[in-house]
Design a protein around this motif. Structure first.
Motif, PDB file in Angstrom:
ATOM      1  N   LEU A   1     -59.688-144.841  -5.047  1.00  0.00           N
ATOM      2  CA  LEU A   1     -60.303-145.695  -6.051  1.00  0.00           C
ATOM      3  C   LEU A   1     -59.268-146.635  -6.642  1.00  0.00           C
ATOM      4  CD1 LEU A   1     -62.779-146.376  -7.904  1.00  0.00           C
ATOM      5  CD2 LEU A   1     -61.855-144.672  -9.484  1.00  0.00           C
ATOM      6  N   VAL A   2     -59.619-147.897  -6.762  1.00  0.00           N
ATOM      7  CA  VAL A   2     -58.761-148.897  -7.388  1.00  0.00           C
ATOM      8  C   VAL A   2     -59.221-149.181  -8.810  1.00  0.00           C
ATOM      9  CG1 VAL A   2     -57.890-151.263  -7.277  1.00  0.00           C
ATOM     10  CG2 VAL A   2     -58.207-149.945  -5.171  1.00  0.00           C
ATOM     11  N   ALA A   3     -60.490-149.501  -8.961  1.00  0.00           N
ATOM     12  CA  ALA A   3     -61.058-149.813 -10.270  1.00  0.00           C
ATOM     13  C   ALA A   3     -62.565-149.671 -10.220  1.00  0.00           C
ATOM     14  CB  ALA A   3     -60.678-151.231 -10.713  1.00  0.00           C
TER      15      ALA A   3
ATOM     16  N   ALA B   1     -56.944-147.283 -11.402  1.00  0.00           N
ATOM     17  CA  ALA B   1     -55.899-146.433 -10.872  1.00  0.00           C
ATOM     18  C   ALA B   1     -54.570-146.827 -11.502  1.00  0.00           C
ATOM     19  CB  ALA B   1     -55.822-146.562  -9.353  1.00  0.00           C
ATOM     20  N   GLU B   2     -53.724-145.859 -11.754  1.00  0.00           N
ATOM     21  CA  GLU B   2     -52.467-146.111 -12.434  1.00  0.00           C
ATOM     22  C   GLU B   2     -51.610-147.196 -11.774  1.00  0.00           C
ATOM     23  OE1 GLU B   2     -50.041-145.864 -15.623  1.00  0.00           O
ATOM     24  OE2 GLU B   2     -51.909-144.727 -15.362  1.00  0.00           O
ATOM     25  N   PRO B   3     -51.512-147.240 -10.446  1.00  0.00           N
ATOM     26  CA  PRO B   3     -50.645-148.258  -9.824  1.00  0.00           C
ATOM     27  C   PRO B   3     -51.071-149.703 -10.062  1.00  0.00           C
ATOM     28  CG  PRO B   3     -51.101-146.481  -8.289  1.00  0.00           C
ATOM     29  CD  PRO B   3     -52.024-146.298  -9.443  1.00  0.00           C
ATOM     30  N   VAL B   4     -52.331-149.932 -10.455  1.00  0.00           N
ATOM     31  CA  VAL B   4     -52.797-151.305 -10.620  1.00  0.00           C
ATOM     32  C   VAL B   4     -53.027-151.686 -12.070  1.00  0.00           C
ATOM     33  CG1 VAL B   4     -53.904-151.131  -8.360  1.00  0.00           C
ATOM     34  CG2 VAL B   4     -55.290-150.872 -10.438  1.00  0.00           C
ATOM     35  N   LYS B   5     -52.845-150.770 -12.992  1.00  0.00           N
ATOM     36  CA  LYS B   5     -53.054-151.067 -14.404  1.00  0.00           C
ATOM     37  C   LYS B   5     -52.134-152.185 -14.863  1.00  0.00           C
ATOM     38  CE  LYS B   5     -54.831-146.621 -16.050  1.00  0.00           C
ATOM     39  NZ  LYS B   5     -54.584-145.448 -16.924  1.00  0.00           N
ATOM     40  N   GLY B   6     -52.709-153.130 -15.574  1.00  0.00           N
ATOM     41  CA  GLY B   6     -51.951-154.268 -16.057  1.00  0.00           C
ATOM     42  C   GLY B   6     -51.834-155.401 -15.071  1.00  0.00           C
TER      43      GLY B   6
ATOM     44  N   TYR C   1     -66.193-158.421  -9.322  1.00  0.00           N
ATOM     45  CA  TYR C   1     -64.992-159.145  -8.954  1.00  0.00           C
ATOM     46  C   TYR C   1     -63.768-158.269  -9.193  1.00  0.00           C
ATOM     47  CZ  TYR C   1     -68.282-162.994  -9.698  1.00  0.00           C
ATOM     48  OH  TYR C   1     -69.384-163.817  -9.670  1.00  0.00           O
ATOM     49  N   LEU C   2     -62.732-158.547  -8.459  1.00  0.00           N
ATOM     50  CA  LEU C   2     -61.451-157.910  -8.696  1.00  0.00           C
ATOM     51  C   LEU C   2     -60.376-158.980  -8.674  1.00  0.00           C
ATOM     52  CD1 LEU C   2     -60.040-155.146  -9.141  1.00  0.00           C
ATOM     53  CD2 LEU C   2     -59.539-155.157  -6.680  1.00  0.00           C
ATOM     54  N   GLN C   3     -59.866-159.317  -9.850  1.00  0.00           N
ATOM     55  CA  GLN C   3     -58.762-160.257  -9.956  1.00  0.00           C
ATOM     56  C   GLN C   3     -57.465-159.484  -9.799  1.00  0.00           C
ATOM     57  OE1 GLN C   3     -58.709-163.716 -10.363  1.00  0.00           O
ATOM     58  NE2 GLN C   3     -56.508-163.431 -10.008  1.00  0.00           N
ATOM     59  N   MET C   4     -56.677-159.857  -8.814  1.00  0.00           N
ATOM     60  CA  MET C   4     -55.443-159.165  -8.500  1.00  0.00           C
ATOM     61  C   MET C   4     -54.272-160.103  -8.724  1.00  0.00           C
ATOM     62  SD  MET C   4     -56.579-157.099  -5.039  1.00  0.00           S
ATOM     63  CE  MET C   4     -56.857-158.611  -4.109  1.00  0.00           C
ATOM     64  N   ASP C   5     -53.435-159.758  -9.679  1.00  0.00           N
ATOM     65  CA  ASP C   5     -52.251-160.543 -10.012  1.00  0.00           C
ATOM     66  C   ASP C   5     -50.994-159.724  -9.746  1.00  0.00           C
ATOM     67  OD1 ASP C   5     -54.061-161.676 -12.904  1.00  0.00           O
ATOM     68  OD2 ASP C   5     -53.800-162.755 -11.006  1.00  0.00           O
ATOM     69  N   SER C   6     -49.866-160.414  -9.665  1.00  0.00           N
ATOM     70  CA  SER C   6     -48.573-159.760  -9.442  1.00  0.00           C
ATOM     71  C   SER C   6     -48.634-158.798  -8.273  1.00  0.00           C
ATOM     72  CB  SER C   6     -48.127-159.033 -10.719  1.00  0.00           C
ATOM     73  OG  SER C   6     -48.015-159.928 -11.809  1.00  0.00           O
TER      74      SER C   6
END
Length: 124
Positions: free
Chosen positions: A47-49, A60-65, A79-84
């Motif tokens: 699970l990612v979000a 999920a902890e690795p993607v927080k923030g 939607y999933l906005q993925m930054d950094s």
């Protein structure tokens, strides 16, 4: 039947951004939860979000923030906005929808539907 159509994957450099979209169609009255999962080569799907119809989210902890999930309930789209983005984010990303099927009053069972997956590759 519920159909999920994903888009937005691709190749991006570390530190870059991508936005994934997933639109649901078919026999839908409501969708309790829409979520994103990912699966890297040789790894289990994780699970990612996720986001409820009421707006509650979990990550999920690795993607927080770094990742942000959002929904347009009128369009049955998530939607999933993925930054950094980091190389370790490289995976096939899958959309999931939990659809309630009511059988008596507020009693229901949940059906889950999956998108076909979209590849996200983070590499220089």
């Amino acid at each position: 039947q519920v159909h999920l159509v994903e888009s937005g994957g691709g190749l991006v450099q570390p530190g870059g951004s991508l936005e994934l979209s997933c639109a649901a169609s078919g026999s839908i009255v409501s969708i309790n939860v829409m979520a994103w999962y990912r699966q890297a080569p040789g790894k289990q799907r994780e699970l990612v979000a996720g986001m409820t119809s009421g707006g509650s989210t979990n990550y999920a902890e690795p993607v927080k923030g770094r990742f942000t999930i959002s929904r347009d309930n009128a369009k049955n789209t998530v939607y999933l906005q993925m930054d950094s983005l980091k190389p370790e984010d490289t995976a096939v990303y899958y959309c999931n929808a939990e659809v309630p099927r009511y059988f008596s009053g507020s009693n229901f069972y949940a059906e889950h539907y999956w998108g076909q997956g979209t590849q996200v590759t983070v590499s220089s």
